[in-house]
Write a protein that holds these residues in place. Structure first.
Motif, PDB file in Angstrom:
ATOM      1  N   ASP A  30      36.805  47.334  47.761  1.00 27.39           N
ATOM      2  CA  ASP A  30      35.475  46.780  47.894  1.00 27.39           C
ATOM      3  C   ASP A  30      35.267  45.756  46.220  1.00 27.39           C
ATOM      4  O   ASP A  30      34.776  46.364  44.761  1.00 27.39           O
ATOM      5  CB  ASP A  30      34.412  48.047  48.479  1.00 27.39           C
ATOM      6  N   THR A  31      35.616  44.971  45.860  1.00 25.36           N
ATOM      7  CA  THR A  31      35.269  44.164  44.454  1.00 25.36           C
ATOM      8  C   THR A  31      33.943  44.004  44.880  1.00 25.36           C
ATOM      9  O   THR A  31      33.709  43.057  44.094  1.00 25.36           O
ATOM     10  CB  THR A  31      36.122  44.008  44.291  1.00 25.36           C
ATOM     11  N   LYS A  32      32.768  43.955  45.236  1.00 24.14           N
ATOM     12  CA  LYS A  32      31.834  43.001  45.615  1.00 24.14           C
ATOM     13  C   LYS A  32      31.015  43.458  44.176  1.00 24.14           C
ATOM     14  O   LYS A  32      30.818  44.855  43.892  1.00 24.14           O
ATOM     15  CB  LYS A  32      30.553  43.496  47.032  1.00 24.14           C
ATOM     16  N   GLY A  33      30.926  42.108  43.284  1.00 19.86           N
ATOM     17  CA  GLY A  33      29.587  42.773  42.211  1.00 19.86           C
ATOM     18  C   GLY A  33      30.509  43.355  40.760  1.00 19.86           C
ATOM     19  O   GLY A  33      29.765  44.149  40.141  1.00 19.86           O
ATOM     20  N   THR A  91      46.770  39.291  46.181  1.00 21.79           N
ATOM     21  CA  THR A  91      45.237  39.420  46.593  1.00 21.79           C
ATOM     22  C   THR A  91      44.290  39.085  45.788  1.00 21.79           C
ATOM     23  O   THR A  91      43.088  38.370  45.952  1.00 21.79           O
ATOM     24  CB  THR A  91      44.366  40.951  47.468  1.00 21.79           C
ATOM     25  N   PHE A  92      44.245  39.425  44.150  1.00 24.04           N
ATOM     26  CA  PHE A  92      43.126  39.420  43.069  1.00 24.04           C
ATOM     27  C   PHE A  92      43.439  38.070  42.498  1.00 24.04           C
ATOM     28  O   PHE A  92      42.916  38.083  41.379  1.00 24.04           O
ATOM     29  CB  PHE A  92      42.968  40.786  41.946  1.00 24.04           C
ATOM     30  N   SER A  93      44.838  37.178  42.541  1.00 27.30           N
ATOM     31  CA  SER A  93      45.211  36.364  41.350  1.00 27.30           C
ATOM     32  C   SER A  93      45.066  37.255  40.009  1.00 27.30           C
ATOM     33  O   SER A  93      44.755  36.106  39.279  1.00 27.30           O
ATOM     34  CB  SER A  93      44.091  34.854  41.735  1.00 27.30           C
ATOM     35  N   VAL A 109      41.412  41.863  31.164  1.00 28.74           N
ATOM     36  CA  VAL A 109      41.840  42.555  32.383  1.00 28.74           C
ATOM     37  C   VAL A 109      43.443  41.757  32.208  1.00 28.74           C
ATOM     38  O   VAL A 109      44.503  42.498  32.528  1.00 28.74           O
ATOM     39  CB  VAL A 109      41.004  41.268  32.993  1.00 28.74           C
ATOM     40  N   ALA A 110      43.768  40.572  31.453  1.00 24.11           N
ATOM     41  CA  ALA A 110      44.852  39.934  31.160  1.00 24.11           C
ATOM     42  C   ALA A 110      46.065  41.261  30.715  1.00 24.11           C
ATOM     43  O   ALA A 110      47.399  41.314  31.112  1.00 24.11           O
ATOM     44  CB  ALA A 110      45.322  38.559  30.734  1.00 24.11           C
ATOM     45  N   CYS A 111      45.566  42.093  29.695  1.00 19.22           N
ATOM     46  CA  CYS A 111      46.220  42.662  28.433  1.00 19.22           C
ATOM     47  C   CYS A 111      46.219  44.066  29.428  1.00 19.22           C
ATOM     48  O   CYS A 111      47.608  44.133  29.682  1.00 19.22           O
ATOM     49  CB  CYS A 111      45.650  43.190  27.348  1.00 19.22           C
ATOM     50  N   VAL A 112      45.705  44.479  30.263  1.00 19.39           N
ATOM     51  CA  VAL A 112      45.899  45.540  31.269  1.00 19.39           C
ATOM     52  C   VAL A 112      47.251  45.210  32.104  1.00 19.39           C
ATOM     53  O   VAL A 112      47.323  45.793  32.850  1.00 19.39           O
ATOM     54  CB  VAL A 112      44.666  45.898  31.685  1.00 19.39           C
ATOM     55  N   TRP A 113      46.666  44.139  32.817  1.00 24.52           N
ATOM     56  CA  TRP A 113      47.709  43.798  34.016  1.00 24.52           C
ATOM     57  C   TRP A 113      49.103  43.408  33.344  1.00 24.52           C
ATOM     58  O   TRP A 113      49.962  43.974  34.432  1.00 24.52           O
ATOM     59  CB  TRP A 113      47.038  42.587  35.259  1.00 24.52           C
TER      60      TRP A 113
END
Ligand code: BES
Ligand code: ZN
Length: 590
Positions: A470-473, A500-502, A511-515
């Motif tokens: 649940d990624t709300k917020g 799902t999360f692109s 986020v890019a680095c961790v992904w």
């Protein structure tokens, strides 16, 4: 004989007190050319002034306006070489005419294509830890403080800025003058030249950026004036006059650099949602911890960074509330755990706060230990003595040691005398400072949000169904916490998450680095083309290293790392390129 690990200077006998720089920036030759005139205080009646210099060509040296013969000591690959200048007890001034070389490590000369607007070239410096000597001959150690003035000539259409009072508009003749009237250590010497404009953010704050991104920067940094006011309310007056931020092109190798008056920042904090502004709180906090009270040697680096991370959290708490600040502390705690897990195997001694850097590059000491173990140590003291006593102590500390240097032993003595003697036996300072790992009494971070994300990870680990999360917020930090907490995944599971999360191709660099790191670990090749684009467009070392480090673990990955690096290298600043070259060279792929 060296009196300091990372400097040839004989500053204990004769110290530089004032620097006058007169430089011209030549973008075609990629060189700064001109003179550095140093006023000295020769208390010991020394016969020589020894300066540090590296990748810098000395053209002439004059002592009180008379040319002299100078000597150059043997070259050390980390430190450069001593520049030895004959002086007498009466000598007032030493003037060095010089030019930098294109490979000067502090400087990055960017072509227009490497900037945001792609119209004009750009130059910026990064002096910390021991790179000031690659663009100015000086006593390059944090224990020496001096004031400075400068005249910098740059091509028309460009603005010059320094770690001093700055212009807010371009000058047609390209000649800029600067004055820094507060004594600073050499690692805070800074220069940037580019097509930038200025917008004020409040009473004594503002932002500089390339015209095409200035508006976004202004929006992102709207809370900056509030941060300054909060910081002053916490730990005393801001003494540097203005506090401005210069948002640099993407190759800037750090997140931020606390150059006095003008913090240098990576454009990757301009995320569009103000989620990464704690970096500004951090650099601002250095205006006290670091720039007022300065680590005496790079072994005491934790005194700069640990205090600053602690102070940063207090600023964040004042502005955004306890829950948000504690959430960020939770991220720090997680990063510290990762670092400890790695380092306790490979280099346990480097998990001590006080570092042994004999014969090493101070860069080796730039790990989460100084930052996060340092922060949790100070937070532990706060827990023991209570917030009001701790804050009173910090206020006195910054006041007492304003414009002075601090080392670990001196700090322990001061801490005991002023604070801990009233709380005997409550905290084992030796274990915290000179011991490895994290002591058992380390503070626990309590964040409701992280429990929520942990629960989501647990649910997902069982079901492997991305829609169970649940990624709300969710903010940037939630995504980071989520991805860092993921178990090993199959290629199909990675693909489902991505669908799902692109994540692949995401604009948020954190986020890019961790992904992409996760993609490498899990062999998710589908992300590699976008990962390569990311590695070629961002120069912030913190984002590059984890990806390269994981790539080189396999022979196939190492080949890819080499190929990407060979293309990307010309776009990286020397400090980032150097670290990646080391990773590739030392790799032992399976
Ligand atoms: N002073 C450091 C950057 C630095 C440290 C440069 C040592 C060279 C040697 C700066 O204040 C810093 O800590 N930057 C961090 C950001 C911060 C929010 C943790 C960075 O660049 O990632
Ligand atoms: Zn810092």
């Amino acid at each position: 004989m060296k009196v300091e690990n990372h400097s040839f200077s004989n500053y204990k006998e004769v110290a530089v007190t004032h620097l006058s720089l007169n430089l011209k920036a030549d973008f075609d030759k990629k060189e700064l050319q001109g003179t550095a005139t140093l006023k000295i205080k020769n208390t010991a009646g020394a016969k020589q002034l020894i300066l540090d210099h590296k990748t810098l060509k000395v053209d002439n040296v004059a002592v009180d306006n008379k040319d002299v013969q100078f000597e150059i000591g043997p070259l050390d690959s980390i430190l450069g070489a001593a520049l030895i200048i004959p002086i007498t007890a009466e000598t007032k001034e030493v003037s060095v005419a010089y030019h930098t070389l294109p490979e000067s490590e502090a400087l990055q000369w960017l072509s227009p294509e490497q900037t945001h607007d792609k119209k004009h070239p750009f130059l910026f410096s990064q002096s910390q830890a021991i790179l000031a000597r690659t663009w100015i001959p000086l006593q390059d150690c944090p224990a020496v403080r001096f004031i400075y003035d400068a005249t910098i000539e740059v091509p028309p259409h460009l603005m010059a800025m320094m770690s001093a009072e700055n212009p807010t508009a371009k000058r047609k003749d390209g000649k800029y003058t600067f004055k820094q009237t507060k004594p600073i250590p050499s690692y805070l010497m800074a220069l940037a030249v580019g097509d930038v404009e200025f917008t004020s953010l409040g009473r004594n704050s503002g932002v500089y950026a390339e015209p095409g991104m200035l508006k976004k920067c202004v929006w992102e940094l709207a809370d900056m004036q509030g941060m300054i006011d909060s910081a002053e309310a916490l730990y005393g007056p801001y003494v540097w006059g203005r506090y401005d931020v210069l948002v640099l092109p993407p190759s800037f190798p750090f997140g931020g650099m606390e150059n006095p008056v003008l913090t240098f920042a990576t454009p990757t904090i301009i995320a569009g949602d103000r989620s990464l502004v704690s970096l500004v709180a951090h650099e601002l906090a250095h205006s006290w911890s670091g720039n007022l009270v300065t680590n005496e040697t790079w072994s005491d680096f934790w005194l700069n960074e640990g205090f600053t991370v602690y102070f940063e959290q207090r600023i964040m708490e004042k502005i955004y509330g306890h829950d948000y600040a504690e959430m960020l502390a939770g991220i720090g705690r997680g990063e510290l755990q990762h670092t400890l897990d790695d380092m306790m195997q490979e280099a346990p001694d480097d998990t001590k706060l006080f570092l042994n850097l004999d014969g090493r590059n101070p860069d080796d000491g730039v790990t989460d230990i100084a930052y996060e173990k340092g922060r949790f140590f100070l937070r532990r003291i706060e827990e023991v003595v209570g917030r009001s006593a701790w804050d009173a102590f910090l206020n006195d500390y910054f006041k007492t040691y304003t414009f002075k240097t601090m080392n670990t032993t001196k700090f322990v003595a001061y801490l005991n005398e002023k604070l801990l003697n009233k709380h005997p036996g409550k905290i084992d300072l030796d274990t915290w400072i000179y011991g490895t790992g994290l002591p058992k009494d380390a503070p626990v971070v309590n964040s409701k949000e992280w429990q929520r994300v942990k629960d989501a990870i647990a649910l997902y680990t069982k079901s492997k169904n991305p829609t169970d999360i649940d990624t709300k917020g969710y903010t940037t930090h939630h995504w980071l916490f989520l991805l860092r907490g993921m178990p090993l995944l199959s290629v199909d599971e990675m693909a489902a998450l991505d669908k799902t999360f692109s994540f692949t191709g995401i604009g948020n660099a954190e986020v890019a680095c961790v992904w992409y790191t996760l993609s490498v670990k899990n062999g998710y090749d589908a992300a590699f083309p976008e990962m390569a684009t990311f590695l070629k467009s961002v120069g912030r070392r913190k984002f590059l290293l984890p990806i390269y480090k994981n790539l080189v673990k396999t022979s196939k990955g190492k080949a890819l790392a080499e190929q990407i690096f060979s293309e990307a290298r010309k776009g990286y600043h020397a400090v980032a390129a150097g670290s990646i070259a080391d990773i590739i060279r030392e790799a032992q792929p399976k």
